[in-house]
Design a protein around this motif. Structure first.
Motif, PDB file in Angstrom:
ATOM      1  N   LEU A   3      20.194 -33.790   0.688  1.00 31.27           N
ATOM      2  CA  LEU A   3      19.309 -34.214   0.939  1.00 31.27           C
ATOM      3  C   LEU A   3      18.214 -34.928  -0.634  1.00 31.27           C
ATOM      4  N   VAL A   4      18.415 -36.313  -1.218  1.00 31.33           N
ATOM      5  CA  VAL A   4      17.860 -36.175  -1.847  1.00 31.33           C
ATOM      6  C   VAL A   4      16.349 -36.217  -1.637  1.00 31.33           C
ATOM      7  N   LEU A   5      15.946 -35.253  -2.324  1.00 24.09           N
ATOM      8  CA  LEU A   5      13.559 -35.113  -2.729  1.00 24.09           C
ATOM      9  C   LEU A   5      13.451 -35.843  -3.123  1.00 24.09           C
ATOM     10  N   ALA A   6      12.444 -37.202  -2.223  1.00 25.78           N
ATOM     11  CA  ALA A   6      11.814 -37.693  -3.165  1.00 25.78           C
ATOM     12  C   ALA A   6      10.278 -37.402  -4.223  1.00 25.78           C
ATOM     13  N   SER A   7      11.408 -36.521  -4.926  1.00 24.18           N
ATOM     14  CA  SER A   7       9.814 -35.877  -5.984  1.00 24.18           C
ATOM     15  C   SER A   7      10.665 -35.357  -6.927  1.00 24.18           C
ATOM     16  N   ASN A   8       9.458 -34.838  -8.007  1.00 23.49           N
ATOM     17  CA  ASN A   8      10.233 -34.993  -9.201  1.00 23.49           C
ATOM     18  C   ASN A   8       9.506 -33.703  -9.307  1.00 23.49           C
ATOM     19  N   ASN A   9       8.775 -32.350  -8.073  1.00 23.09           N
ATOM     20  CA  ASN A   9       7.613 -31.578  -8.612  1.00 23.09           C
ATOM     21  C   ASN A   9       9.092 -30.294  -8.346  1.00 23.09           C
ATOM     22  N   ALA A  10       9.041 -29.628  -9.329  1.00 23.88           N
ATOM     23  CA  ALA A  10       9.579 -28.545  -9.182  1.00 23.88           C
ATOM     24  C   ALA A  10       9.077 -27.575  -8.114  1.00 23.88           C
ATOM     25  N   LYS A  11       7.814 -26.937  -8.395  1.00 21.79           N
ATOM     26  CA  LYS A  11       7.785 -25.862  -7.669  1.00 21.79           C
ATOM     27  C   LYS A  11       7.806 -26.726  -6.318  1.00 21.79           C
ATOM     28  N   LYS A  12       7.217 -27.883  -5.800  1.00 22.66           N
ATOM     29  CA  LYS A  12       7.866 -28.481  -4.351  1.00 22.66           C
ATOM     30  C   LYS A  12       9.070 -28.350  -4.299  1.00 22.66           C
ATOM     31  N   ALA A  49       5.494 -41.072   2.880  1.00 23.79           N
ATOM     32  CA  ALA A  49       6.575 -40.005   2.788  1.00 23.79           C
ATOM     33  C   ALA A  49       7.609 -40.897   3.444  1.00 23.79           C
ATOM     34  N   LEU A  50       6.917 -41.794   3.986  1.00 18.26           N
ATOM     35  CA  LEU A  50       8.289 -43.169   4.618  1.00 18.26           C
ATOM     36  C   LEU A  50       8.490 -43.300   3.479  1.00 18.26           C
ATOM     37  N   ALA A  51       7.718 -44.540   2.672  1.00 17.91           N
ATOM     38  CA  ALA A  51       8.372 -45.247   1.595  1.00 17.91           C
ATOM     39  C   ALA A  51       8.626 -44.856   0.581  1.00 17.91           C
ATOM     40  N   LYS A  52       8.441 -43.279   0.480  1.00 14.24           N
ATOM     41  CA  LYS A  52       9.945 -42.375  -0.879  1.00 14.24           C
ATOM     42  C   LYS A  52      10.538 -41.908  -0.099  1.00 14.24           C
ATOM     43  N   ALA A  53      10.731 -41.930   1.658  1.00 11.55           N
ATOM     44  CA  ALA A  53      11.582 -41.321   1.136  1.00 11.55           C
ATOM     45  C   ALA A  53      12.599 -42.461   2.038  1.00 11.55           C
ATOM     46  N   ARG A  54      13.024 -43.734   2.250  1.00 18.37           N
ATOM     47  CA  ARG A  54      13.530 -45.140   1.803  1.00 18.37           C
ATOM     48  C   ARG A  54      13.475 -45.377   0.567  1.00 18.37           C
ATOM     49  N   HIS A  55      13.159 -45.368   0.155  1.00 18.11           N
ATOM     50  CA  HIS A  55      13.098 -45.691  -1.406  1.00 18.11           C
ATOM     51  C   HIS A  55      14.119 -44.784  -1.912  1.00 18.11           C
ATOM     52  N   GLU A  59      17.781 -46.257  -3.218  1.00 19.57           N
ATOM     53  CA  GLU A  59      18.837 -45.559  -4.719  1.00 19.57           C
ATOM     54  C   GLU A  59      19.854 -44.653  -4.767  1.00 19.57           C
ATOM     55  N   SER A  60      19.875 -43.632  -4.137  1.00 17.98           N
ATOM     56  CA  SER A  60      20.669 -42.561  -3.861  1.00 17.98           C
ATOM     57  C   SER A  60      22.483 -42.504  -3.056  1.00 17.98           C
ATOM     58  N   GLY A  61      21.927 -43.254  -1.623  1.00 12.15           N
ATOM     59  CA  GLY A  61      22.939 -43.038  -1.436  1.00 12.15           C
ATOM     60  C   GLY A  61      23.292 -42.167  -0.240  1.00 12.15           C
ATOM     61  N   LEU A  62      22.274 -41.513  -0.231  1.00 15.44           N
ATOM     62  CA  LEU A  62      22.402 -40.505   0.681  1.00 15.44           C
ATOM     63  C   LEU A  62      21.218 -40.070   1.619  1.00 15.44           C
ATOM     64  N   PRO A  63      21.471 -39.426   2.131  1.00 15.47           N
ATOM     65  CA  PRO A  63      20.073 -39.262   3.164  1.00 15.47           C
ATOM     66  C   PRO A  63      18.620 -38.591   2.440  1.00 15.47           C
ATOM     67  N   ALA A  64      17.742 -38.809   3.391  1.00 11.97           N
ATOM     68  CA  ALA A  64      16.525 -38.312   1.720  1.00 11.97           C
ATOM     69  C   ALA A  64      15.558 -37.393   2.267  1.00 11.97           C
ATOM     70  N   LEU A  65      14.319 -36.852   1.524  1.00  9.30           N
ATOM     71  CA  LEU A  65      13.377 -36.038   2.823  1.00  9.30           C
ATOM     72  C   LEU A  65      12.374 -36.374   1.271  1.00  9.30           C
ATOM     73  N   ALA A  66      11.506 -36.528   1.912  1.00  8.38           N
ATOM     74  CA  ALA A  66      10.289 -36.391   1.440  1.00  8.38           C
ATOM     75  C   ALA A  66       8.506 -36.260   1.687  1.00  8.38           C
ATOM     76  N   ASP A  67       7.779 -36.125   0.815  1.00  9.14           N
ATOM     77  CA  ASP A  67       6.789 -35.147   1.216  1.00  9.14           C
ATOM     78  C   ASP A  67       5.769 -35.748   0.773  1.00  9.14           C
ATOM     79  N   ASP A  68       4.327 -36.295   1.393  1.00  8.75           N
ATOM     80  CA  ASP A  68       3.850 -36.608   0.979  1.00  8.75           C
ATOM     81  C   ASP A  68       2.105 -35.460   1.480  1.00  8.75           C
ATOM     82  N   SER A  69       1.691 -34.752   0.615  1.00  5.61           N
ATOM     83  CA  SER A  69       0.678 -34.147   0.977  1.00  5.61           C
ATOM     84  C   SER A  69      -0.263 -34.445  -0.013  1.00  5.61           C
ATOM     85  N   GLY A  70      -2.054 -33.647   0.233  1.00  2.87           N
ATOM     86  CA  GLY A  70      -3.023 -33.356   0.297  1.00  2.87           C
ATOM     87  C   GLY A  70      -3.962 -32.472   0.781  1.00  2.87           C
ATOM     88  N   LEU A  71      -4.949 -32.757   0.103  1.00  3.98           N
ATOM     89  CA  LEU A  71      -6.095 -31.954   0.312  1.00  3.98           C
ATOM     90  C   LEU A  71      -6.837 -33.218   1.961  1.00  3.98           C
TER      91      LEU A  71
END
Length: 201
Positions: A3-12, A49-55, A59-71
């Motif tokens: 799965l493509v993770l819709a993030s570039n956060n290494a810790k995430k 999160a849905l917008a990020k996952a669809r994007h 772009e990748s042609g693969l299933p994707a996982l997105a996280d949107d989180s905060g305080l």
């Protein structure tokens, strides 16, 4: 399954990879595939999160996982919310954890109601046109400290005190955080959906 993770956060990436390891899911960041970040124009964690996952999937042609989180802070009407990572930037400051924490402390100075929660929306799609995205929400209740405590974690972890644990999130071990966090709670829900709907694990 990759799965493509819709993030570039290494810790995430590390945190989520550990959470989904039991299902045999391999996460790769969108950045490692040369995919830029999606627009996040919405006011809710789920919509972004849905917008990020669809994007990422488009772009990748693969299933994707997105996280949107905060305080979300009660006394601030839910702010900083989806603007958590840009909280200081929105006020003319810099985009950094330290600046965000400093602004939060400034805004809450003298405020008696310190109740808050970390919120995480996880969304998975099989394709960018998936009509049945998997959606999970996790909330980790706590209160905002008057000064940072702990050296671990990232984001607002040094300011978020979890009363049931008697410590800030930044003072918890990665193992403890992975078992109890908002992201862990959302991941538990998503794992159940992965098994039921995508027949993984």
């Amino acid at each position: 399954m990759k799965l493509v993770l819709a993030s570039n956060n290494a810790k995430k990436l590390v945190e989520l990879q550990a959470l989904f390891a039991p299902l045999g899911i391999e996460l790769v960041t969108q950045g490692s595939l040369g995919i830029g970040e999606a627009e996040e124009p919405f006011n809710s964690f789920v919509e972004n999160a849905l917008a990020k996952a669809r994007h990422a999937s488009r772009e990748s042609g693969l299933p994707a996982l997105a996280d949107d989180s905060g305080l979300s802070v009660d006394a601030l009407g839910g702010a900083p919310g989806v603007r958590s990572a840009r909280y200081a930037l929105d006020a003319g400051g810099e985009k950094s954890d330290a600046a965000n924490n400093a602004r939060l402390l400034q805004v809450l100075a003298g405020e008696a109601d310190r109740r808050a929660r970390f919120v995480c929306a996880l969304v998975a799609v099989r394709s960018d046109a998936d009509p049945e995205p998997l959606v999970a929400m996790g909330r980790w209740m706590g209160e905002i400290l008057t000064e940072p405590h702990g050296a671990g974690g990232f984001g607002y972890d040094p300011l978020m005190h979890i009363p049931s644990m008697g410590a800030s999130v930044a003072a918890l071990s990665a193992d403890v955080k992975n078992r109890h966090s908002h992201r862990a709670l959302a991941a538990q829900q998503l794992i159940a959906q992965f098994r039921e709907v995508w027949h993984l694990g």
